[in-house]
Motif scaffolding. Sequence first.
Motif, PDB file in Angstrom:
ATOM      1  N   MET A   6       4.546 -23.763  -6.410  1.00 26.62           N
ATOM      2  CA  MET A   6       3.441 -23.314  -5.452  1.00 26.62           C
ATOM      3  C   MET A   6       3.657 -23.973  -4.119  1.00 26.62           C
ATOM      4  N   ASP A   7       4.232 -25.016  -4.188  1.00 27.68           N
ATOM      5  CA  ASP A   7       4.576 -26.005  -2.977  1.00 27.68           C
ATOM      6  C   ASP A   7       5.204 -25.246  -1.899  1.00 27.68           C
ATOM      7  N   TYR A   8       4.171 -24.265  -1.145  1.00 26.83           N
ATOM      8  CA  TYR A   8       4.848 -23.205  -0.240  1.00 26.83           C
ATOM      9  C   TYR A   8       5.134 -23.984   1.097  1.00 26.83           C
ATOM     10  N   ALA A   9       4.146 -24.979   1.394  1.00 29.17           N
ATOM     11  CA  ALA A   9       4.453 -25.437   2.910  1.00 29.17           C
ATOM     12  C   ALA A   9       5.573 -26.582   2.623  1.00 29.17           C
ATOM     13  N   GLY A  10       5.847 -27.299   1.503  1.00 25.78           N
ATOM     14  CA  GLY A  10       6.790 -28.134   1.134  1.00 25.78           C
ATOM     15  C   GLY A  10       8.277 -27.335   1.010  1.00 25.78           C
ATOM     16  N   ARG A  11       8.207 -26.115   0.517  1.00 26.63           N
ATOM     17  CA  ARG A  11       9.466 -25.457   0.679  1.00 26.63           C
ATOM     18  C   ARG A  11       9.914 -25.019   1.991  1.00 26.63           C
ATOM     19  N   ALA A  12       8.733 -24.643   2.589  1.00 28.99           N
ATOM     20  CA  ALA A  12       9.141 -24.145   4.055  1.00 28.99           C
ATOM     21  C   ALA A  12       9.671 -25.091   4.804  1.00 28.99           C
ATOM     22  N   MET A  13       8.947 -26.190   4.669  1.00 29.24           N
ATOM     23  CA  MET A  13       9.514 -27.752   5.478  1.00 29.24           C
ATOM     24  C   MET A  13      11.039 -27.982   5.243  1.00 29.24           C
ATOM     25  N   MET A  14      11.482 -27.615   3.817  1.00 27.90           N
ATOM     26  CA  MET A  14      12.786 -28.063   3.434  1.00 27.90           C
ATOM     27  C   MET A  14      13.838 -26.979   4.266  1.00 27.90           C
ATOM     28  N   LEU A  15      13.410 -25.800   4.447  1.00 29.12           N
ATOM     29  CA  LEU A  15      14.254 -24.691   5.064  1.00 29.12           C
ATOM     30  C   LEU A  15      14.255 -25.341   6.638  1.00 29.12           C
ATOM     31  N   TRP A  16      13.049 -25.808   7.191  1.00 28.68           N
ATOM     32  CA  TRP A  16      12.830 -26.048   8.564  1.00 28.68           C
ATOM     33  C   TRP A  16      13.676 -27.284   8.890  1.00 28.68           C
ATOM     34  N   ASN A  17      13.703 -28.380   7.889  1.00 29.94           N
ATOM     35  CA  ASN A  17      14.393 -29.518   7.934  1.00 29.94           C
ATOM     36  C   ASN A  17      15.975 -29.461   8.169  1.00 29.94           C
ATOM     37  N   GLU A  18      16.593 -28.214   7.461  1.00 31.02           N
ATOM     38  CA  GLU A  18      18.011 -28.003   7.281  1.00 31.02           C
ATOM     39  C   GLU A  18      18.358 -27.446   8.848  1.00 31.02           C
ATOM     40  N   GLN A  19      17.351 -27.056   9.664  1.00 34.00           N
ATOM     41  CA  GLN A  19      17.832 -26.486  10.909  1.00 34.00           C
ATOM     42  C   GLN A  19      17.465 -27.631  12.046  1.00 34.00           C
ATOM     43  N   ILE A  20      16.597 -28.460  12.005  1.00 36.35           N
ATOM     44  CA  ILE A  20      16.319 -29.297  12.903  1.00 36.35           C
ATOM     45  C   ILE A  20      17.209 -30.213  13.679  1.00 36.35           C
ATOM     46  N   PHE A  21      18.219 -30.737  12.891  1.00 38.71           N
ATOM     47  CA  PHE A  21      19.521 -31.349  13.728  1.00 38.71           C
ATOM     48  C   PHE A  21      20.091 -30.409  14.422  1.00 38.71           C
ATOM     49  N   ALA A  22      20.538 -29.008  13.972  1.00 36.69           N
ATOM     50  CA  ALA A  22      21.221 -28.087  14.743  1.00 36.69           C
ATOM     51  C   ALA A  22      20.619 -28.036  15.999  1.00 36.69           C
TER      52      ALA A  22
END
Length: 350
Positions: free
Chosen positions: A306-322
């Motif tokens: 159910m941790d929707y925001a947490g899962r979304a942030m994992m996807l976001w964190n994968e892209q932030i450095f790029a």
Amino acid sequence: MYQMCNDALLEACRFVRARPARVLDSPSSDVKNKRASVAVVIGWHSTKLENELDEAVSIEDLAEKSWFRSVEPHVLFIKRAKRESDRWNNHVALPGGRREPNETDEEAARREALEEVGLALNEDSCMLVGGLDQRVITTGFGKTFLMTLCPYVYLMRKAGLPQLKLQESEVESAHWISLDSLLDPTNRSFELVDIAGRLRRIVPWWTPDIVLQSFGQMRFCAIQLRPRSSVPPDTQTQLQMWGLTLGVMTDLLGLLPPYDAISLWQYPSFTAPDTQAVLRVLCGQASARRQSLWTIDVAKRSDGDMDYAGRAMMLWNEQIFAAIISCSVLRLGAGIGFIYAMRSIMRYAR
């Protein structure tokens, strides 16, 4: 007046009660410092005298109470005190804190509520609905583990918002916020946060401050809180819930009509236009994946995470450095191009 909202809330509570929450082990043997719990406390605002209204013994009994049709559900939030040692100092939060070695995660939520706001979440005063999914809390854009957070939902057994007594060393104020206002899309807003300090933790030490400051501020989605009741009574009324607390509340709000909590939740962005544009492109696929997960889960009331925001942030964190590297390269290229163009202009001017 509030019967439809209250019935939907009880249906969501039944779902939470019946669904086993995801339980995570902390990646450390230091339980005291690596696990924390928070309490999502739901009380009932009533215009009648509390002694005229009897207590509910269960969720089913609560639905049958005559007063249940006329009370308005509220969620308890605190504003943390200003303390340099507290990573979340002065933030809006749920009552909670670190777990002690000799207690369970749920016992930690009860103890912290009693210590911070003087609210005894025992069987005489409230019902434990169940736990929301435990989540991993990180810093440094997902690079450094901080703790495992364990949220628990409680329903007060009796109408009337209970009296609170604050632990002033940790809590500046406490606020009861109506559930309707949390669901109202017009209360959605943004919180601006300095980015230079966050980037400083993850970039090479020799990176100039002016480079970090050029990325501007981070823009986090938030909900503007409008308290029904506050302690102390004269506390400011302009409060913003964002970040970790909004992520926890999204799990619960997402179970309530119109089921749009995750679509209203947005990825963090930057105030620097170029960084914002690059991040939007890189996170385009992640946004689609996030929305598809939410659509499936709501439609099927999935037993998955159910941790929707947490899962979304994992996807976001994968892209932030790029995104940061891409912006830096683009800026460097633009700077070199500008210098070359100016030299050419000066050469022709001669």
